[in-house]
Motif scaffolding. Structure first.
Motif, PDB file in Angstrom:
ATOM      1  N   TYR A 151      -9.534 -11.291   0.320  1.00 21.32           N
ATOM      2  CA  TYR A 151      -8.539 -12.338   0.500  1.00 21.32           C
ATOM      3  C   TYR A 151      -9.179 -13.698   0.246  1.00 21.32           C
ATOM      4  CZ  TYR A 151     -10.741 -13.079   5.093  1.00 21.32           C
ATOM      5  OH  TYR A 151     -11.656 -13.347   6.092  1.00 21.32           O
ATOM      6  N   GLN A 152      -8.353 -14.691  -0.068  1.00 20.90           N
ATOM      7  CA  GLN A 152      -8.797 -16.063  -0.261  1.00 20.90           C
ATOM      8  C   GLN A 152      -8.955 -16.724   1.104  1.00 20.90           C
ATOM      9  OE1 GLN A 152      -9.389 -17.760  -3.515  1.00 20.90           O
ATOM     10  NE2 GLN A 152      -9.654 -15.560  -3.749  1.00 20.90           N
ATOM     11  N   ARG A 203      -6.619 -18.366   3.688  1.00 15.91           N
ATOM     12  CA  ARG A 203      -6.082 -19.637   3.202  1.00 15.91           C
ATOM     13  C   ARG A 203      -4.584 -19.703   3.422  1.00 15.91           C
ATOM     14  NH1 ARG A 203      -3.783 -22.243  -1.087  1.00 15.91           N
ATOM     15  NH2 ARG A 203      -4.686 -24.268  -1.665  1.00 15.91           N
ATOM     16  N   GLU A 204      -3.919 -18.589   3.183  1.00 18.66           N
ATOM     17  CA  GLU A 204      -2.483 -18.540   3.391  1.00 18.66           C
ATOM     18  C   GLU A 204      -2.176 -18.698   4.875  1.00 18.66           C
ATOM     19  OE1 GLU A 204       1.313 -15.547   2.511  1.00 18.66           O
ATOM     20  OE2 GLU A 204      -0.705 -15.036   1.842  1.00 18.66           O
ATOM     21  N   GLY A 205      -1.482 -19.724   5.224  1.00 14.08           N
ATOM     22  CA  GLY A 205      -1.130 -19.981   6.613  1.00 14.08           C
ATOM     23  C   GLY A 205      -2.104 -20.879   7.346  1.00 14.08           C
ATOM     24  N   ALA A 206      -3.249 -21.230   6.727  1.00 16.96           N
ATOM     25  CA  ALA A 206      -4.235 -22.074   7.391  1.00 16.96           C
ATOM     26  C   ALA A 206      -3.784 -23.538   7.377  1.00 16.96           C
ATOM     27  CB  ALA A 206      -5.593 -21.949   6.699  1.00 16.96           C
ATOM     28  N   VAL A 261     -12.641 -22.922  -0.976  1.00 20.00           N
ATOM     29  CA  VAL A 261     -11.939 -21.641  -0.998  1.00 20.00           C
ATOM     30  C   VAL A 261     -12.810 -20.609  -1.699  1.00 20.00           C
ATOM     31  CG1 VAL A 261      -9.872 -20.400  -1.747  1.00 20.00           C
ATOM     32  CG2 VAL A 261      -9.702 -22.800  -1.053  1.00 20.00           C
ATOM     33  N   ARG A 262     -12.986 -19.474  -1.052  1.00 20.12           N
ATOM     34  CA  ARG A 262     -13.774 -18.381  -1.616  1.00 20.12           C
ATOM     35  C   ARG A 262     -13.059 -17.057  -1.340  1.00 20.12           C
ATOM     36  NH1 ARG A 262     -15.906 -21.922  -3.811  1.00 20.12           N
ATOM     37  NH2 ARG A 262     -18.109 -22.521  -3.909  1.00 20.12           N
ATOM     38  N   THR A 263     -13.384 -16.061  -2.134  1.00 23.34           N
ATOM     39  CA  THR A 263     -12.853 -14.721  -1.906  1.00 23.34           C
ATOM     40  C   THR A 263     -13.738 -13.996  -0.907  1.00 23.34           C
ATOM     41  OG1 THR A 263     -11.934 -14.573  -4.143  1.00 23.34           O
ATOM     42  CG2 THR A 263     -12.266 -12.507  -2.957  1.00 23.34           C
ATOM     43  N   GLU A 264     -13.137 -13.537   0.169  1.00 17.96           N
ATOM     44  CA  GLU A 264     -13.856 -12.785   1.186  1.00 17.96           C
ATOM     45  C   GLU A 264     -13.665 -11.289   0.939  1.00 17.96           C
ATOM     46  OE1 GLU A 264     -15.776 -13.374   4.059  1.00 17.96           O
ATOM     47  OE2 GLU A 264     -16.066 -15.313   3.089  1.00 17.96           O
TER      48      GLU A 264
END
Length: 339
Positions: free
Chosen positions: A77-78, A94-97, A114-117
């Protein structure tokens, strides 16, 4: 999903054509999963063959110590990163942060970084993992077993056990943590219907890995720590002396499930048959090393250097280390390992 469908699953990922890396998934009745796994805490420099042979045959601690890590097992996820009071970074989807949060780490452009976890041991694209459910019960029971595994994992980290790719590794961690949780270790089945090959699965974990992969020092069977004389001891910590729980206890022969094919009689000279790593090419290298056969050593080393197995093991080691360093740097919120 009703309570009672909680599971413990052994997962295995490909390391080489016929070898696997094992990890554990603790799955709640609602489907949420938590991964617990082991790996090296050091990234060896130099050639893959030199590091593998040095660790497996010569007792070199090229890979550092075993490190047990744990965290949520979720799809990539991002994420943005929130600074914590202790200086660590907490990844947040990131979505909802709240992107206006002053605690978020900012990039050069002043925007939240922003990074991919990616969760440890999450399958890579086009990668197939085998799975086997080894326990099923309630969520409350699962939590007890998870905490037992995390407590044993913290003890392993405190003990600073030397990592070796074939003799003291992540597969040994997986089976040892299952024993700590009172679950019988078992590997998933391959396409041939037989358990996959995962070197060191089912073996005890040792303090040191010496010449010819000989394991020594204090050791752990998942339930009890023992010193080198097989006396029971408290969970050890690196750099601290171990003291038997019962000084009058007589030393026992053997050491749990570990049976060595590389420990010759005291008055015997090492021979080719005295060393067995499970890999014919590594066995040739071992025999040449101890026979001081330079020609045989060069030939065996050249063959191993071209082996896809060695390259795959090295690549998996780099991957595991990168995952662990990423996890350690940000220290996400998760059930804490016991002391």
């Amino acid at each position: 999903m009703p309570d009672g469908n909680a599971k413990i699953i052994v997962g295995t990922s490909p390391v080489a054509a016929d070898r696997r890396h094992a990890y554990l998934l603790f799955e709640h009745s609602d489907g949420r999963q938590f991964v617990v796994r082991g790996g090296p805490d050091a990234n060896p420099e130099g050639s893959a063959i030199g590091n593998l042979a040095g660790s497996t045959l010569l007792g070199s601690d090229n890979y550092g110590n075993i490190r047990v890590d744990a965290g949520p097992y979720v799809p990539p996820y991002q994420a943005v990163y929130q600074k914590q009071a202790d200086g660590s970074l907490q990844p947040i989807p990131r979505e909802g942060a709240n992107l206006e949060d002053a605690r978020l780490v900012k990039g050069a452009d002043g925007e939240p970084l922003v990074r991919t976890e990616t969760a440890p041991d999450w399958p890579r694209p086009n990668e197939t993992h085998e799975h086997r459910t080894v326990w099923q019960g309630t969520d409350a029971q699962l939590e007890q077993k998870l905490q037992a595994a995390l407590k044993a994992g913290q003890q392993i980290n405190n003990a600073q056990l030397e990592y070796s790719p074939l003799a003291n590794n992540s597969n040994g961690v997986a089976s040892t943590l299952l024993k700590a949780a009172d679950v019988t270790p078992a590997l998933p089945l391959g396409k041939d219907g037989k358990p996959v090959t995962a070197p060191n699965f089912g073996e005890n974990l040792y303090q040191d890995v010496g010449i010819g992969s000989y394991r020594s020092g204090y050791w752990f069977d998942g339930k009890q720590w023992h010193d080198s004389d097989n006396h029971k001891i408290q969970p050890p910590k690196s750099g601290e002396a171990t003291v038997p729980l019962d000084p009058d206890e007589k030393s026992r022969s053997g050491s749990g499930s570990f049976h060595s094919s590389i420990d010759p009689p005291r008055d015997a000279q090492p021979t080719q048959t005295a060393f067995s790593t499970g890999d014919p090419e590594l066995d040739k290298l071992a025999a040449a090393t101890f026979a001081n056969d330079e020609a045989g050593l060069s030939q065996a080393a050249a063959q191993i250097a071209q082996s896809q197995q060695v390259q795959a093991l090295a690549a998996e080691g780099h991957r595991q280390l990168a995952n662990q360093q990423q996890e350690q740097a940000r220290q996400p919120q998760a059930p804490a390992m016991g002391a």
